[in-house]
Motif scaffolding. Structure first.
Motif, PDB file in Angstrom:
ATOM      1  N   ASP A   1     -20.227 -60.092 -38.253  1.00  0.00           N
ATOM      2  CA  ASP A   1     -21.599 -60.208 -37.861  1.00  0.00           C
ATOM      3  C   ASP A   1     -22.662 -59.124 -37.719  1.00  0.00           C
ATOM      4  O   ASP A   1     -23.895 -59.039 -37.635  1.00  0.00           O
ATOM      5  N   ILE A   3     -22.685 -56.563 -39.511  1.00  0.00           N
ATOM      6  CA  ILE A   3     -23.203 -55.968 -40.939  1.00  0.00           C
ATOM      7  C   ILE A   3     -23.749 -57.005 -41.823  1.00  0.00           C
ATOM      8  O   ILE A   3     -24.178 -57.020 -42.669  1.00  0.00           O
ATOM      9  N   LEU A   4     -24.085 -58.246 -41.267  1.00  0.00           N
ATOM     10  CA  LEU A   4     -24.345 -59.419 -41.991  1.00  0.00           C
ATOM     11  C   LEU A   4     -25.636 -59.185 -42.663  1.00  0.00           C
ATOM     12  O   LEU A   4     -25.849 -59.484 -43.872  1.00  0.00           O
ATOM     13  N   ALA A   7     -25.570 -56.691 -45.250  1.00  0.00           N
ATOM     14  CA  ALA A   7     -24.907 -56.761 -46.245  1.00  0.00           C
ATOM     15  C   ALA A   7     -25.966 -57.814 -47.149  1.00  0.00           C
ATOM     16  O   ALA A   7     -25.945 -57.629 -48.610  1.00  0.00           O
ATOM     17  N   CYS A 148     -21.545 -65.915 -48.357  1.00  0.00           N
ATOM     18  CA  CYS A 148     -21.921 -64.758 -47.452  1.00  0.00           C
ATOM     19  C   CYS A 148     -21.657 -63.577 -48.002  1.00  0.00           C
ATOM     20  O   CYS A 148     -20.777 -63.335 -48.631  1.00  0.00           O
ATOM     21  N   THR A 150     -21.310 -60.651 -46.883  1.00  0.00           N
ATOM     22  CA  THR A 150     -19.994 -59.902 -46.450  1.00  0.00           C
ATOM     23  C   THR A 150     -18.956 -60.202 -47.270  1.00  0.00           C
ATOM     24  O   THR A 150     -18.054 -59.088 -47.337  1.00  0.00           O
ATOM     25  N   THR A 151     -18.767 -61.217 -48.044  1.00  0.00           N
ATOM     26  CA  THR A 151     -17.601 -61.453 -48.801  1.00  0.00           C
ATOM     27  C   THR A 151     -17.743 -60.634 -50.102  1.00  0.00           C
ATOM     28  O   THR A 151     -16.887 -60.687 -50.685  1.00  0.00           O
ATOM     29  N   LEU A 153     -19.035 -57.580 -50.400  1.00  0.00           N
ATOM     30  CA  LEU A 153     -19.045 -56.036 -50.378  1.00  0.00           C
ATOM     31  C   LEU A 153     -18.203 -55.328 -51.100  1.00  0.00           C
ATOM     32  O   LEU A 153     -18.512 -54.216 -51.808  1.00  0.00           O
TER      33      LEU A 153
END
Length: 228
Positions: A1, A3-4, A7, A148, A150-151, A153
């Motif tokens: 969360d 860096i959500l 990202a 999402c 973040t997945t 990155l």
């Protein structure tokens, strides 16, 4: 969360070459001034996300403006000119936690969203797709799976990827997080213990088969899994 939202912006920068961003907090009601700014040049699009923005019991959703965490009045939605992207958002309803108090406001907002052909509703998991698609059967908007950010990155920011873990001679490593918040709602009161034991058994079998297992925590309450 942590860096959500960064990202999510990074995902767009990866493909569009570092556009300029004008940031707004979605939990603060969208004003007429915000609408005028969004509709002015050189705005290319409005991006909302990511996160579990559709959660009826979140404090930010308990209002009649929109019924979800982006507090955008329906008249503003209908007058929004640029393309609108809900990027990697989620439907965060758990067992026995749904509130219908502001459902009419939510439905008004969803109807306005779906009426716009320039809207893309990108939901981050199949559960959200299954839950939200029936709510807006008549639509011009696109509803699709959008993981999402973040997945992503490791793909869009390779310097953040652990290359050691990808080496063929590296030990196999499994990181496990069991979210401790709203745990009974997530797993069910009757099945909570059996589910936790099943996850623990899975970790034990992974260890026995040569995996290194890390228990990682998002919050300190996630440590509840240690008992199993």
């Amino acid at each position: 969360d942590a860096i959500l939202t960064w990202a999510a912006r990074l995902a767009f920068s990866y493909f569009l070459g570092h556009p300029d961003w004008l940031l707004r907090e979605c939990r603060i009601p969208m004003s007429v001034t915000d609408l005028r700014t969004a509709n002015s040049e050189p705005t290319l699009a409005v991006i909302v996300g990511g996160g579990g923005l559709f959660y009826s019991l979140n404090r930010a959703s308990l209002q009649n403006i929109s019924g979800w965490q982006w507090q955008v009045p329906t008249p503003h939605l209908t007058r929004l000119d640029p393309p609108l992207f809900l990027f990697g958002v989620g439907w965060n309803e758990f067992r026995h936690t749904t509130s219908t108090r502001y459902r009419s406001a939510l439905m008004r907002s969803l109807t306005a969203l779906a009426a716009k052909s320039s809207t893309m509703i990108g939901l981050r998991e199949q559960y959200s797709l299954d839950a939200m698609t029936p709510l807006i059967p008549l639509r011009n908007a696109t509803i699709t799976y959008q993981p999402c950010a973040t997945t992503l990155l490791g793909a869009i920011q390779p310097c953040m990827t652990n290359r050691v873990l990808l080496h063929k001679d590296s030990p196999r490593r499994l990181s496990v997080n069991v979210a401790g918040d709203k745990l009974l709602s997530r797993l069910g009161v009757a099945t909570y213990t059996s589910v936790m034991r099943e996850i623990a058994g899975f970790c034990e079998r992974a260890l026995a088969n040569g995996w290194a297992v890390d228990l990682v925590h998002h919050l300190s309450m996630d440590a509840v899994f240690h008992r199993f």
